[in-house]
Design a protein around this motif. Sequence first.
Motif, PDB file in Angstrom:
ATOM      1  N   PRO A 294       0.834  -1.219   0.000  1.00 32.76           N
ATOM      2  CA  PRO A 294       0.000   0.000   0.000  1.00 32.76           C
ATOM      3  C   PRO A 294       0.858   1.254   0.000  1.00 32.76           C
ATOM      4  O   PRO A 294       1.917   1.321   0.621  1.00 32.76           O
ATOM      5  CB  PRO A 294      -0.803  -0.147   1.298  1.00 32.76           C
ATOM      6  CG  PRO A 294       0.025  -1.013   2.174  1.00 32.76           C
ATOM      7  CD  PRO A 294       0.748  -1.974   1.263  1.00 32.76           C
ATOM      8  N   SER A 303      -3.607   3.790  -0.572  1.00 33.82           N
ATOM      9  CA  SER A 303      -3.951   3.233  -1.873  1.00 33.82           C
ATOM     10  C   SER A 303      -3.416   1.810  -1.915  1.00 33.82           C
ATOM     11  O   SER A 303      -2.202   1.595  -2.007  1.00 33.82           O
ATOM     12  CB  SER A 303      -3.361   4.078  -3.002  1.00 33.82           C
ATOM     13  OG  SER A 303      -3.640   3.499  -4.257  1.00 33.82           O
ATOM     14  N   PRO A 305      -3.281  -1.611  -3.953  1.00 36.06           N
ATOM     15  CA  PRO A 305      -3.578  -2.226  -5.245  1.00 36.06           C
ATOM     16  C   PRO A 305      -3.988  -3.683  -5.074  1.00 36.06           C
ATOM     17  O   PRO A 305      -3.475  -4.406  -4.223  1.00 36.06           O
ATOM     18  CB  PRO A 305      -2.247  -2.099  -5.999  1.00 36.06           C
ATOM     19  CG  PRO A 305      -1.202  -2.080  -4.919  1.00 36.06           C
ATOM     20  CD  PRO A 305      -1.833  -1.417  -3.731  1.00 36.06           C
ATOM     21  N   ALA A 362      -7.331  -0.124  -7.292  1.00 31.80           N
ATOM     22  CA  ALA A 362      -6.728   0.270  -6.014  1.00 31.80           C
ATOM     23  C   ALA A 362      -7.828   0.705  -5.054  1.00 31.80           C
ATOM     24  O   ALA A 362      -8.728   1.478  -5.436  1.00 31.80           O
ATOM     25  CB  ALA A 362      -5.712   1.394  -6.201  1.00 31.80           C
TER      26      ALA A 362
END
Length: 847
Positions: A294, A303, A305, A362
């Motif tokens: 992250p 964020s 993914p 994400a």
Amino acid sequence: MVEPQDALLKQVRRPLRLTWAGMIAERITRAFWPVWSVLIAALALLMLGVQDHLPVEAVWATAVFFAVAVVWAAVRGVVRFRWPRRAEALARLDATLPGRPLQAVLDAQATGAGDADTVALWRAHQARMAARARGAQAVGPDLRVASRDPYALRYVAVLGLAVALLFSSFGRVGSVAGLSPGGAALAQGPTWEGWIEPPSYTGLPVLYLADQGEVLALPQGSRITLRFYGEVGALTLAETVSGRIGEVPPASDPAQDFTVAQGGKLAINGVGGRSWQVAIQPDRVPDVVVSGTPEVTFEGQMSLPFTASDDYAVMSGNVRISLDMEALDRRYGLALEPEPRAPIELALPMPIAGSRATFTEALIEDFSQHPWAHLPVIFELSVRDAAAQEGVGMPAPMALPARRFFDPLAAAVIEQRRDLLWSRANAPRVAQVLRAISWRPEEGLFRSETSYLKLRVILRRLEAFTAYGLSEAQRDEIAQALWDLALVLEDGDIGDALERMQRAQDRLSEAMKNGASEEEIAELMQELRDATQDYLRQLSRQAQQDQQDEERDSAQNDNAMQMDMNDLQRMMDRIQELMEQGRMAEAQQALQELQQLMENMRVTQGGGEGQKSPGAQAMEELSETLRDQQGLSDRAFRDLQEQFNPGANAGENQGNEGRNGGQGRGQSHEGQGDGQAQGEGQGQAGLADQQQALRDQLNRQRGQLPGADTEGGEAAREALERADRAMNGAEEALRQDNLAEAIDQQSEAMEAMRDGMRSLGEAMAEAERARRGGQGDAQGNASAEQRDPLGRTPGSGGAVGSEDSQLQGEDVYRRARELLDEIRRRSGEGQRSDEERDYLRRLLDRF
């Protein structure tokens, strides 16, 4: 001796024959195009099964019409057709050559046959023409019949055949034989048709059953439709794939419709029947996996993914975040058993457009204020497909990403907030730690008295709530107050540009020492750039207020270090370059050099006229009002301390000092007398009267504020209006003897006044640049005051784009998905107009 004509004809024999063949094709096309147009149209109608939907009489009438049309077109073509002659082909070929050499070679000499010179000249001319004719090329036919078919009927017939080939088959042509009276139907026997329609989520095409092999691999949920033609009972259905029980239609029913639920056998019994072995094509369970580490922004936005896949399409997904108790370090405030708290459950973002078979997205969230921030958690991702199958990914243990606090005091406050949210039983311990922090704090621990006041108020409220039993609502209130205090401690008072710049330098240096991520360092570097710009603007405002004479100004400028923003920008670019190369030691040394340069730097401003400008006068008066408000807030805080600690000395309790070092002396803390003597006997009514006087003073200054026609001047007025409202609230709280509320309102008033002074200083700087007539500054100011057609401010230096954040508010991916789902829902509503549904479908095709 071979004649020139014979030799030439042998040389052009091939192009001549091809030209002649093209003329035959051309005349056949022009004469007989109606024949094959009628035949193609008839074949298209038969393949589309029109005969199955019309009465027998209409079918035979149509057949007679097409037969007559074919005969008429054929007779018409025979009458108009003319077989091309060899001479016509030779003339067409000769017409394409310059000078018609073929005709010249084939011609005979008309005169002068007895004259040798004339004959020789003629022979030479024929030889030259023969050489030219050897390059003859075949002439292509002209197959265009547009002049004979002005309505393009031939294209209509071809279009009908193309549609029939795409959506039907040649098998339907045979059904016309069953329409003949008597024995024709018996000769043909019963017929059937069938279609296989896979589930819509698979995206597979509809299959024609008669074209399939003996083994069928079908997705579960496929729909089979059968139609039996002929005598009822001649064809019957036998199947074990639907699993139907109860009321089942008769096997001889001409219309059969069922869904494939299991593997088995499908058979059509009767003359011309067939059978198939049906196997269920397995629908793979969707899969999801965390595809990277992250990323966390400086503000704490995470964020994460992930990659999801399915054999057809992933429809939805969610993530479940639970606390990893086994990996938790159970010390200090975490030693107690936590209060029950439900796991975090969020929906995973899906692609707005494109395939959902395999995609990478994400998850963007901010968990900075969650009680589990930076604690070990387990991410469990799951996705579902259209068949309601759920796939669960491997658990991903990690620390819950959140905002990092570099200021030690802010980090300590956040830790106590976490302990309080962990368990309310930690409240006495949290209060004890906060009291220890705020008891005679060392110099520099609190950058502003406002932060110290806020901490003390939070402490008093926490102790009061704990004495009577801390409820969940009270706990959440204290937690929010601690979060707000930590932000103030971390970010500080942006009105003090010098302090903000120094704080940005310290935070950047701390981040480099602690090995922060590249994203965090980039954020801190940008913060340092912004703080440096603010500091330069503040120095410019101070230079405008300088009342020293020109000689002294010049003498000091000779010894002062003068730098512009370009020099500082180059230095900061060098620091960032060293950090990107991993040379942290050199970067820290360069940062220390920048700090030393900023401490010694002085921005000079010329053009002093020996008297203060209206802006400088307003700035000085606002500064005086701000100092008076600060002193009044300190007195209110000392009175609040006296309520809880009557034995403490007024003005000296908790090491409280005035703004310039005096211990509570007077309103402004300028060391002008004993604050106790001045305020004694007045009580809260006296403080309220002084607050009212400060408010009246601020209103007079607001009415005389310059820069009414500038953006900075308007921003300053709006900030002072906020300060006026906060002062009014503080006055009312003082008259009600609510010192805690009064202190909060006074803090808001001081923050608003600082914002107003900063905006006023920016307006003054812009006015000064405009007065000097600097071309670059003028262009910069003009672009800064412009807005694009959408009302956004342009980027720095007037660049294309905007520096305003366009992704504030709720999650942009979730919002986009909701809009797309709403468009799909509306496009399927039949009561809407055709124009609206067409528009919605175009939106879906686009996105």
